[in-house]
Design a protein around this motif. Structure first.
Motif, PDB file in Angstrom:
ATOM      1  N   GLN A 217       2.674 -14.513  -0.104  1.00 19.21           N
ATOM      2  CA  GLN A 217       1.931 -13.482   0.615  1.00 19.21           C
ATOM      3  C   GLN A 217       1.550 -12.349  -0.333  1.00 19.21           C
ATOM      4  OE1 GLN A 217       4.128 -12.273   4.119  1.00 19.21           O
ATOM      5  NE2 GLN A 217       4.405 -14.398   4.756  1.00 19.21           N
ATOM      6  N   ARG A 218       2.463 -11.988  -1.214  1.00 20.50           N
ATOM      7  CA  ARG A 218       2.187 -10.928  -2.194  1.00 20.50           C
ATOM      8  C   ARG A 218       1.079 -11.355  -3.154  1.00 20.50           C
ATOM      9  NH1 ARG A 218       5.358  -6.492  -4.386  1.00 20.50           N
ATOM     10  NH2 ARG A 218       3.918  -5.388  -5.714  1.00 20.50           N
ATOM     11  N   ILE A 219       1.118 -12.605  -3.574  1.00 14.53           N
ATOM     12  CA  ILE A 219       0.100 -13.127  -4.497  1.00 14.53           C
ATOM     13  C   ILE A 219      -1.284 -13.053  -3.856  1.00 14.53           C
ATOM     14  CG2 ILE A 219      -0.746 -15.220  -5.641  1.00 14.53           C
ATOM     15  CD1 ILE A 219       2.279 -15.943  -6.045  1.00 14.53           C
ATOM     16  N   VAL A 220      -1.397 -13.504  -2.599  1.00 10.05           N
ATOM     17  CA  VAL A 220      -2.695 -13.472  -1.909  1.00 10.05           C
ATOM     18  C   VAL A 220      -3.188 -12.034  -1.789  1.00 10.05           C
ATOM     19  CG1 VAL A 220      -3.875 -13.904   0.288  1.00 10.05           C
ATOM     20  CG2 VAL A 220      -2.380 -15.645  -0.681  1.00 10.05           C
ATOM     21  N   SER A 221      -2.302 -11.108  -1.427  1.00  5.46           N
ATOM     22  CA  SER A 221      -2.732  -9.721  -1.226  1.00  5.46           C
ATOM     23  C   SER A 221      -3.064  -9.007  -2.537  1.00  5.46           C
ATOM     24  CB  SER A 221      -1.674  -8.933  -0.451  1.00  5.46           C
ATOM     25  OG  SER A 221      -0.506  -8.773  -1.215  1.00  5.46           O
ATOM     26  N   ASP A 222      -2.425  -9.411  -3.642  1.00 10.85           N
ATOM     27  CA  ASP A 222      -2.652  -8.753  -4.935  1.00 10.85           C
ATOM     28  C   ASP A 222      -3.534  -9.558  -5.883  1.00 10.85           C
ATOM     29  OD1 ASP A 222      -0.987  -6.834  -3.960  1.00 10.85           O
ATOM     30  OD2 ASP A 222       0.561  -7.039  -5.489  1.00 10.85           O
ATOM     31  N   TRP A 223      -4.232 -10.579  -5.370  1.00  7.81           N
ATOM     32  CA  TRP A 223      -5.061 -11.443  -6.230  1.00  7.81           C
ATOM     33  C   TRP A 223      -6.120 -10.591  -6.927  1.00  7.81           C
ATOM     34  CZ3 TRP A 223      -3.911 -16.304  -7.460  1.00  7.81           C
ATOM     35  CH2 TRP A 223      -4.861 -17.038  -8.184  1.00  7.81           C
ATOM     36  N   PRO A 224      -6.264 -10.733  -8.239  1.00  7.28           N
ATOM     37  CA  PRO A 224      -7.228  -9.916  -8.982  1.00  7.28           C
ATOM     38  C   PRO A 224      -8.677 -10.189  -8.561  1.00  7.28           C
ATOM     39  CG  PRO A 224      -5.742 -11.094 -10.472  1.00  7.28           C
ATOM     40  CD  PRO A 224      -5.503 -11.628  -9.105  1.00  7.28           C
TER      41      PRO A 224
END
Length: 119
Positions: A35-42
């Motif tokens: 979930q963090r990866i999706v929200s912080d995707w560059p």
């Protein structure tokens, strides 16, 4: 209550760039990391996950299961205290439409192009 172990993790993307590092509790689940990866995707990447289900996390050569905790996934192989764990991110976009071609050859876009000939 004993102090909960905190683990530093950064996420290596397909082009060699990283997201993080971030500090997580050993009780955090793999699903929470995704979930963090999706929200912080560059911004500006050519491949962008639209949902958590499109991401696979790999650590020490193993695909991590969503319901596992960070503590359960941590491989004790002599990590340096205070070091950062690198997890590789694989984006698997939703399955493309399956296309049937003449002579029973089916092309399917998934991780790679799979060609299956029906006999």
């Amino acid at each position: 209550m004993p102090d909960e172990e905190l683990i530093d993790i950064k996420f290596r993307l397909y082009d060699g760039s990283d997201i993080g590092p971030f500090r997580y509790s050993s009780a955090s689940t793999v699903d929470m990391l995704k979930q963090r990866i999706v929200s912080d995707w560059p911004k500006g990447k050519t491949i962008v996950p639209k949902a958590v289900t499109e991401i696979k996390l790999i650590s020490s050569g193993k695909i991590l299961e969503n319901n596992k905790t960070v503590g359960q996934c941590k491989i004790p192989y002599g990590e340096v205290p205070g070091g950062v764990i690198i997890m590789h991110v694989v984006v698997q976009p939703s399955l493309a439409k399956t296309k049937t071609v003449h002579f029973g050859v089916m092309l399917e876009l998934d991780w790679t192009i799979l060609i299956q000939i029906y006999t």
